[in-house]
Scaffold this motif. Structure first.
Motif, mmCIF file in Angstrom:
data_model
loop_
_atom_site.group_PDB
_atom_site.id
_atom_site.type_symbol
_atom_site.label_atom_id
_atom_site.label_comp_id
_atom_site.label_asym_id
_atom_site.label_seq_id
_atom_site.Cartn_x
_atom_site.Cartn_y
_atom_site.Cartn_z
ATOM 1 N N ALA A 1 -4.805 0.820 -1.152
ATOM 2 C CA ALA A 1 -4.117 1.996 -1.670
ATOM 3 C C ALA A 1 -4.953 2.658 -2.772
ATOM 4 O O ALA A 1 -5.087 3.894 -2.819
ATOM 5 C CB ALA A 1 -2.745 1.609 -2.208
ATOM 6 N N SER A 2 -5.517 1.856 -3.650
ATOM 7 C CA SER A 2 -6.356 2.383 -4.719
ATOM 8 C C SER A 2 -7.589 3.085 -4.146
ATOM 9 O O SER A 2 -7.990 4.164 -4.612
ATOM 10 C CB SER A 2 -6.770 1.241 -5.654
ATOM 11 N N ALA A 40 0.834 -1.204 0.000
ATOM 12 C CA ALA A 40 0.000 0.000 0.000
ATOM 13 C C ALA A 40 0.868 1.254 0.000
ATOM 14 O O ALA A 40 0.617 2.203 -0.764
ATOM 15 C CB ALA A 40 -0.934 -0.017 1.206
ATOM 16 N N ALA A 41 1.887 1.274 0.851
ATOM 17 C CA ALA A 41 2.774 2.438 0.923
ATOM 18 C C ALA A 41 3.516 2.655 -0.390
ATOM 19 O O ALA A 41 3.637 3.792 -0.869
ATOM 20 C CB ALA A 41 3.758 2.264 2.074
ATOM 21 N N LEU A 42 4.012 1.582 -0.977
ATOM 22 C CA LEU A 42 4.757 1.680 -2.236
ATOM 23 C C LEU A 42 3.892 2.300 -3.327
ATOM 24 O O LEU A 42 4.334 3.210 -4.055
ATOM 25 C CB LEU A 42 5.236 0.290 -2.657
ATOM 26 N N GLU A 43 2.665 1.819 -3.446
ATOM 27 C CA GLU A 43 1.789 2.312 -4.506
ATOM 28 C C GLU A 43 1.347 3.749 -4.256
ATOM 29 O O GLU A 43 1.242 4.548 -5.194
ATOM 30 C CB GLU A 43 0.578 1.391 -4.651
ATOM 31 N N LEU A 44 1.080 4.088 -3.017
ATOM 32 C CA LEU A 44 0.655 5.459 -2.711
ATOM 33 C C LEU A 44 1.790 6.454 -2.907
ATOM 34 O O LEU A 44 1.569 7.570 -3.407
ATOM 35 C CB LEU A 44 0.120 5.528 -1.276
ATOM 36 N N GLU A 45 2.992 6.072 -2.532
ATOM 37 C CA GLU A 45 4.127 6.962 -2.766
ATOM 38 C C GLU A 45 4.361 7.178 -4.256
ATOM 39 O O GLU A 45 4.756 8.269 -4.679
ATOM 40 C CB GLU A 45 5.392 6.400 -2.114
ATOM 41 N N HIS A 46 4.102 6.159 -5.037
ATOM 42 C CA HIS A 46 4.339 6.260 -6.485
ATOM 43 C C HIS A 46 3.491 7.365 -7.119
ATOM 44 O O HIS A 46 3.902 7.971 -8.119
ATOM 45 C CB HIS A 46 4.030 4.913 -7.138
#
Length: 459
Positions: free
Chosen positions: A451-452, A29-35
């Motif tokens: 995250a989405s 979740a963190a990886l995708e949101l930071e992206h």
């Protein structure tokens, strides 16, 4: 649902996000949101990342065995996608061309030979006529075919109403209702088998399961969460358990213990990946919905303990044995072969069920003694090859309180659409909220979904 995770779209609104839990779901979740430009901070009660992806290493730092998630099927495409993105290598869990064992009624036989398995128990005449492959097809694989024909896996139509008959009873009770003998049921439930699982959930697992396609990450499965953590820009605050969550119209406040002091952190949204076995220890204001509180009260976590022994040699291979075995005591023996081990080997007892309570009551030396005695029954002479030992019990881990959450018969339909999702600014994720409970795949998919959800909700 896509065969691979899709990248989130940039919404133009930058949010401050808190993620509770540095397991696979929280990290993804963190990886995708930071992206897509959000500010993310992870708060984690343990002193490490990975959650229930936890590789235990020996005194030299090399892997001995997986305390938690231990195998990655080739059908778990989302997990494999993140492994590829992190540049990690896989190798097969099972060694090729070696025999896997079963241990039934005190008798050792080949798990790969249906004839040997059928002879290990006293089957009635009609079941002997079917043979082991016929019993497997009639009582297990035909249900898998029904499920695949329904075409509902990884769609909103899961679980399928037309197969609700497969979710009434536990798998052993269902098999008994169909007239299968207790001897045959023992054959079909060998190993670390969660006896409460329904035939519908079992069929879903079998639809994705291929023993020859199981892998492990080359330097330990926890290489994946560690690699994702290293890519993140935001803070990962270890040793920071959550005490309380308060929700307001414009923010969420999370009370934590940080460096011995109670403090409050504020964000636009919270992604909560805390296992449902632990979540009742957190105070919510306002209260969580009655539906979610009901699930928290009802969800049961499987008891699992693992004890692994690094061996000076893989002595079992002299008899063309793989080191893997399925026992009739709710246990399995695993033999992961790490490249760094060289000629050395590993034998790991993987115990599920009520016997875990017996193990948990023992001291560490007595637990190791208990485990090696069980391994010795299947692989005589093992004890004299032991080099070092590690063990782990997920019930004794205060941040897990069990290995994984599992739906009991009827829960799939009762909980449908209620496990994940969000309540205001609180979004829920974790393998326990997914259609792949107990797997890294479930954690990965749920983390991406949360995250989405956060990204779109804040747009």
């Amino acid at each position: 649902m896509s065969a691979k995770p899709q990248r989130l779209r940039q919404t133009g609104k930058r949010q401050k996000i808190l993620v509770a839990g540095a397991g696979m779901s929280g990290l993804v979740a963190a990886l995708e949101l930071e992206h897509v430009g959000h500010d993310v901070t992870i708060i984690e009660a343990r002193d490490r990342v990975g959650g229930r992806v936890h590789t235990q290493r020996g005194s030299d730092g090399t892997p001995i065995a997986e305390a938690g998630a231990g195998r990655i099927p080739r059908s778990h495409h989302w997990t494999l996608d993140y492994i590829g993105r992190m540049g990690l290598a896989l190798h097969p869990l099972y060694p090729p061309k070696l025999t896997n064992l079963a241990f039934i009624n005190g008798q050792r036989c080949s798990l790969d030979s249906g004839a040997e398995l059928a002879q290990a128990v006293a089957l009635p005449e009609n079941e002997r006529a079917l043979g082991y492959p016929g019993i497997v097809k009639t009582y297990l694989l035909d249900n898998v075919d029904r499920l695949l024909a329904a075409g509902v896996i990884d769609t909103p139509a899961w679980p399928p109403e037309q197969l609700a008959d497969l979710d009434r009873l536990s798998a052993p009770d269902y098999l008994a209702e169909r007239g299968l003998s207790q001897a045959a049921i023992k054959l079909l439930t060998l190993g670390a088998f969660p006896t409460a699982i329904s035939p519908l959930m079992l069929s879903r697992v079998l639809a994705h399961y291929d023993r020859d396609g199981l892998s492990i990450i080359e330097d330990g499965n926890d290489s994946l969460p560690k690699a994702i953590a290293a890519r993140l820009r935001g803070d990962i605050l270890l040793g920071t358990p959550v005490l309380a969550v308060s929700q307001f119209s414009d923010r969420v406040e999370v009370t934590v213990v940080r460096e011995g002091r109670t403090t409050t952190m504020t964000a636009d949204a919270l992604i909560c990946t805390i296992p449902y076995s632990v979540l009742p220890t957190v105070t919510f204001e306002p209260l969580l919905s009655p539906a979610r509180r009901q699930i928290l009260a009802e969800m049961r976590y499987v008891k699992v303990a693992k004890v692994a022994f690094r061996m000076r040699s893989r002595f079992w291979e002299a008899d063309h044995l793989s080191g893997f075995a399925q026992l009739d005591t709710g246990a399995e023996i695993w033999s992961p072969q790490w490249p760094s081990n060289g000629h050395r080997g590993v034998l790991q007892l993987y115990q599920q069920g009520d016997r875990v309570t017996e193990m948990d009551a023992l001291s560490e030396p007595d637990r190791m003694r208990w485990a090696i005695e069980k391994i010795e029954e299947v692989f005589p002479g093992a004890e004299r090859h032991v080099e070092e030992c590690v063990s782990y019990s997920w019930q004794l881990d205060p941040w897990a309180r069990g290995a994984y959450g599992i739906p009991y018969p009827g829960d799939l339909f009762k909980w449908k659409g209620r496990l994940a999702g969000h309540e205001g600014r609180i979004h829920f994720a974790g393998e326990h909220t997914s259609e792949y409970p107990a797997w890294i795949e479930g954690a990965v998919r749920s983390g991406h979904s949360a995250a989405s959800e956060v990204n779109e909700t804040g747009s």
